[in-house]
Design a protein around this motif. Structure first.
Motif, mmCIF file in Angstrom:
data_model
loop_
_atom_site.group_PDB
_atom_site.id
_atom_site.type_symbol
_atom_site.label_atom_id
_atom_site.label_comp_id
_atom_site.label_asym_id
_atom_site.label_seq_id
_atom_site.Cartn_x
_atom_site.Cartn_y
_atom_site.Cartn_z
ATOM 1 N N ARG A 188 0.824 -1.214 0.000
ATOM 2 C CA ARG A 188 0.000 0.000 0.000
ATOM 3 C C ARG A 188 0.853 1.256 0.000
ATOM 4 N NH1 ARG A 188 -5.302 -0.801 1.663
ATOM 5 N NH2 ARG A 188 -5.766 -2.949 2.176
ATOM 6 N N LEU A 192 -0.521 4.987 -4.804
ATOM 7 C CA LEU A 192 -1.571 5.952 -4.504
ATOM 8 C C LEU A 192 -2.837 5.130 -4.311
ATOM 9 C CD1 LEU A 192 -0.891 8.609 -7.244
ATOM 10 C CD2 LEU A 192 -0.320 8.763 -4.831
ATOM 11 N N TYR A 193 -3.605 5.462 -3.303
ATOM 12 C CA TYR A 193 -4.747 4.614 -2.971
ATOM 13 C C TYR A 193 -6.038 5.348 -3.248
ATOM 14 C CZ TYR A 193 -8.060 2.037 -0.094
ATOM 15 O OH TYR A 193 -9.144 1.346 0.340
ATOM 16 N N GLU A 197 -16.171 4.573 -4.851
ATOM 17 C CA GLU A 197 -17.506 4.524 -4.246
ATOM 18 C C GLU A 197 -18.500 4.001 -5.260
ATOM 19 O OE1 GLU A 197 -18.895 4.955 -1.361
ATOM 20 O OE2 GLU A 197 -17.039 5.593 -0.398
ATOM 21 N N ARG B 55 -5.583 12.933 0.092
ATOM 22 C CA ARG B 55 -6.204 11.650 0.413
ATOM 23 C C ARG B 55 -5.587 10.511 -0.383
ATOM 24 N NH1 ARG B 55 -12.577 9.825 0.546
ATOM 25 N NH2 ARG B 55 -12.117 8.082 -0.781
ATOM 26 N N VAL B 56 -5.376 10.697 -1.697
ATOM 27 C CA VAL B 56 -4.851 9.565 -2.463
ATOM 28 C C VAL B 56 -3.384 9.300 -2.164
ATOM 29 C CG1 VAL B 56 -6.516 9.833 -4.312
ATOM 30 C CG2 VAL B 56 -4.286 10.894 -4.536
ATOM 31 N N THR B 57 -2.653 10.300 -1.629
ATOM 32 C CA THR B 57 -1.245 10.036 -1.358
ATOM 33 C C THR B 57 -1.004 9.601 0.084
ATOM 34 O OG1 THR B 57 -1.017 12.402 -1.015
ATOM 35 C CG2 THR B 57 -0.231 11.546 -3.099
ATOM 36 N N VAL B 59 -3.350 8.416 2.542
ATOM 37 C CA VAL B 59 -4.159 7.372 3.169
ATOM 38 C C VAL B 59 -4.108 6.126 2.312
ATOM 39 C CG1 VAL B 59 -6.410 6.837 4.136
ATOM 40 C CG2 VAL B 59 -5.660 9.198 3.982
ATOM 41 N N HIS B 60 -3.851 4.980 2.945
ATOM 42 C CA HIS B 60 -3.729 3.750 2.182
ATOM 43 C C HIS B 60 -4.752 2.708 2.564
ATOM 44 C CE1 HIS B 60 -0.161 5.173 0.225
ATOM 45 N NE2 HIS B 60 0.303 5.560 1.396
ATOM 46 N N ARG B 61 -5.665 3.059 3.439
ATOM 47 C CA ARG B 61 -6.669 2.090 3.841
ATOM 48 C C ARG B 61 -8.022 2.767 3.898
ATOM 49 N NH1 ARG B 61 -5.237 -2.778 5.919
ATOM 50 N NH2 ARG B 61 -2.991 -3.015 5.954
ATOM 51 N N HIS B 62 -9.022 2.019 3.437
ATOM 52 C CA HIS B 62 -10.371 2.532 3.414
ATOM 53 C C HIS B 62 -10.842 2.885 4.832
ATOM 54 C CE1 HIS B 62 -14.250 3.296 1.949
ATOM 55 N NE2 HIS B 62 -14.828 2.211 2.391
ATOM 56 N N GLU B 63 -10.417 2.103 5.818
ATOM 57 C CA GLU B 63 -10.863 2.319 7.191
ATOM 58 C C GLU B 63 -10.434 3.692 7.713
ATOM 59 O OE1 GLU B 63 -9.782 -0.472 5.651
ATOM 60 O OE2 GLU B 63 -8.650 -1.459 7.253
ATOM 61 N N HIS B 65 -10.277 6.500 6.080
ATOM 62 C CA HIS B 65 -10.854 7.665 5.421
ATOM 63 C C HIS B 65 -11.672 8.557 6.362
ATOM 64 C CE1 HIS B 65 -10.281 5.905 1.150
ATOM 65 N NE2 HIS B 65 -9.259 6.615 1.539
ATOM 66 N N GLN B 86 -18.241 8.294 2.227
ATOM 67 C CA GLN B 86 -17.846 7.277 3.209
ATOM 68 C C GLN B 86 -17.927 7.861 4.610
ATOM 69 O OE1 GLN B 86 -17.103 4.211 3.306
ATOM 70 N NE2 GLN B 86 -16.288 4.165 5.365
#
Lengths: 295, 396
Positions: A188, A192-193, A197, B55-57, B59-63, B65, B86
């Motif tokens: 990860r 880029l993550y 949605e 956010r895209v750089t 954060v690497h986990r959906h939790e 967010h 979310q």
């Protein structure tokens, strides 16, 4: 070859030309990914358009798409490179017959190297670097993730016998995952993550309309409402965007103008993918149809 | 005119990063560098672009967010209204405490360690020369020796005190080195392998002047199956709850098992239980379970599990249910739910602490409805029986 994008807005425009409506987050991550040379990790529920995003990215950059579908047991030999063992064995026999002395460097030379998708991307020299799609990475075992780290971090692949191959121009890499298992933090960290949605009804109507150009306007709106209703039911697998598109396509192939019970029941296979779900949706059919009828 | 003109980017990014870290989002150096580079690519002109670039750089986990949104809003928008769908969903679900929590945690970090002088609940009482009258002999043993474990083998679980439960846990710990496995598609070199491994054969032939004198083989590797355990903590199961918590902790700490408890609703305990301190794990687990010792919604909890993101983990795995079968949902619902799970899981085990009672018959409606879908029905009323349960996981 098209130039890389100048900003998130251009990503949206160029994706829209290929009938893909990107949201702000996806547009930003695609823009940054192509500009910074970083891989893109897309997660989201099934059928929300992760794989499609990579295909559209390749199309809008006018670059070839190299796809690596992950599965359990995937190893370096299928993903990175392999040696052509049969050819090596033959070379040994030939050398023996001629009475030559074989060195290790003779056997582990480039002519015996078989490129697999990732090495092919790194070594591609003709034309622009391809877009590499590593699809459903969560299906591969976690050992495979470790194999990818060097490539994702440095766009390089090391073959111990030959040395390190480094991409002249980094390929655009897109990884997708359905979260059937947790990916390692090391993977990860290098990406880029973006979490895709599920689109809201208005956007969904727009997407379905673009994907199924032949469908009637009222039918699309009613079908999207219906799919929204099904997603609210207790179903094993809530229908995603892909299912909705397929279903509307099925309805429009049958020449259906508006949602009628018989047509819906006949085409339900495009929406409900297990017998249990089929039962649940059939039981709630009347309510759903009443809810999605126009007016 | 760009946003934040004249700001020191590195300082700005580091500041945001440390703020996120304090709130519980693990922001590492690589992401910080990536974010700085992203600002260089095209400096965001409005808060919205800054939001997405961060956010895209970072954060690497959906939790993470929702937490990220909260921090970002606090810094840049000065509002509690989140724009991300979310985050909105999380807020609507009544999860407003999470943001408050993170700030509180960041402010008062050393809160966890205040009672350092008290003995952890898992340690045995020390032997004292005087020997107080209410201590029994086996409890005062200084170490959980096998004999100590053997002494409590047949003691009913509800009669175990904390000290004996600690012995039980260390005893169970030794039994989980065997785990259910399945054949995988990955192959490993092995003498008795079934497939010729050309690469290994060729590598080995180097020693014999490239003459392949011996073939090397590979065979499929075996992989651990995922195990999911659900324990009933409703009122009727109260006497067994603590002992089962120890079983859950032992299983959760293998890293291959997901653990849940349920009464009226399902609670995931794995993250709480894997804590290295047994006391901390127990406190966290108890704090996480809001509906302890309430009613039972067995069918509803199973449905919640199937529909959660851990429902996919059941595929090809072992599902263990610990309950006495007293369920306020109708038995047909439980049967339908188990029929679905049966198709997904490799095996289903049912533990019932009451099954060991003489003359026990599964006459409770739900229990009778569930039995046809279970591969094994085990009494789990004593430490000995719990060890059998762990062994039964492996029985293929």
């Amino acid at each position: 070859m098209s130039a890389p994008f100048t900003g998130p807005d251009e990503v949206r425009d160029r994706f829209a030309e290929h009938d893909y409506l990107a949201d702000r987050g996806l547009a930003t991550s695609v823009h940054l990914g192509t500009r910074l040379g970083m891989p893109l990790l897309l997660e989201g529920e099934p059928g929300v358009g992760k794989t499609e995003a990579a295909k559209v990215l390749a199309a809008s950059l006018d670059r070839p798409l190299v796809r690596l579908q992950c599965y359990e047991g995937l190893t370096a030999a299928e993903a990175l490179y392999d040696w052509n063992h049969a050819k090596q064995l033959l070379a040994i026999r030939v050398a023996e017959a001629r009475g030559d002395r074989l060195e290790e460097a003779d056997l582990f030379a480039e002519e015996y190297l078989q490129e697999r998708p990732i090495l092919r991307c790194v070594r591609s020299t003709d034309g622009p670097p391809p877009v590499l799609l590593i699809d459903e990475i969560d299906r591969a075992d976690d050992e495979f993730e470790a194999l990818l780290l060097e490539f994702l971090g440095e766009q390089a692949v090391t073959v111990p016998e030959l040395g390190t191959f480094r991409a002249a121009e980094p390929p655009v890499v897109v990884l997708t995952s359905n979260r059937s298992r947790d990916l390692h933090d090391a993977l990860r960290r290098r990406c880029l993550y973006h979490w895709l949605e599920f689109p809201d009804p208005l956007r969904m109507v727009e997407i379905v309309r673009r994907r199924v150009p032949g469908a009637d306007e009222p039918l699309v709106a009613a079908a999207v409402d219906f799919v929204g209703g099904v997603r609210g039911l207790d179903v094993d697998k809530p229908p995603g965007l892909a299912e909705a598109v397929n279903w509307v396509a099925a309805l429009s192939v049958l020449g259906v103008g508006e949602l009628v019970r018989e047509d819906v029941a006949a085409t339900l296979g495009a929406l409900a993918k297990t017998p249990d779900d089929h039962e649940v949706v059939t039981a709630a059919l009347d309510d759903l149809l009443a809810g999605s009828s126009p007016g | 005119m760009s946003l934040l003109a004249g700001a020191d980017r590195a300082a700005f990014v580091t500041g945001l990063g440390s703020r996120l870290r304090a709130a519980g989002v693990p922001v590492d150096l690589t992401s910080t560098v990536a974010f700085t580079a992203a600002l260089d690519v095209g400096f965001p002109r409005d808060v919205e672009s800054l939001y997405w670039a961060a956010r895209v750089t970072l954060v690497h986990r959906h939790e993470h967010h929702p937490t990220f949104d909260a921090v970002f809003d606090a810094v840049f928008r000065d509002t509690v209204l989140a724009t991300d769908p979310q985050a909105r969903r999380a807020a609507r679900g009544g999860d407003t405490s999470s943001t408050g929590d993170t700030w509180a945690r960041a402010a008062g970090r050393p809160a966890g360690d205040v009672e350092g002088d008290g003995l952890p609940w898992a340690t045995l009482p020390r032997v004292t020369a005087g020997g107080s009258s209410d201590d029994e002999d086996d409890v005062t043993l200084p170490e959980p020796l096998p004999s100590a474990a053997a002494a409590l083998a047949d003691t009913p679980l509800e009669e175990l005190d904390d000290a004996r439960l600690a012995v039980l846990e260390s005893w169970l710990q030794r039994t989980v080195d065997r785990w259910p496995t399945r054949r995988s598609r990955r192959r490993r070199p092995h003498k008795q392998g079934t497939h010729v491994a050309l690469r290994d054969t060729l590598a080995a032939s180097r020693r014999t002047g490239w003459e392949t004198t011996r073939l090397r083989y590979r065979r499929p590797e075996r992989r651990p199956r995922p195990v999911t355990v659900l324990v009933d903590v409703s009122r009727s199961m109260q006497p067994y709850a603590v002992a089962y918590l120890h079983l859950l902790r032992v299983l959760a700490r293998t890293g291959r098992c997901e653990t849940f408890v349920f009464s009226t609703e399902l609670t995931r305990l794995t993250p709480a239980l894997v804590h290295h301190s047994a006391q901390e794990a127990r406190e966290r687990a108890e704090a996480a379970t809001a509906d302890r010792f309430g009613g039972t919604h067995l069918a509803g909890s199973l449905r919640a599990l199937r529909r959660s993101r851990w429902g996919d983990g059941l595929r090809g795995g072992v599902l263990v249910l610990a309950s006495d079968g007293w369920d306020s949902d109708p038995p047909e619902e439980l049967a339908a739910e188990l029929a679905r799970l049966r198709r997904r899981a490799h095996r289903i085990l049912w533990l019932n602490p009451r099954a060991a009672a003489p003359g026990f018959e599964p006459r409770v409606g739900s229990m009778a409805a569930a039995l046809p879908y279970c591969d094994a029905f085990l009494p789990a009323h004593s430490p000995d029986a719990l060890v059998d349960v762990v062994a039964a996981l492996v029985d293929d």
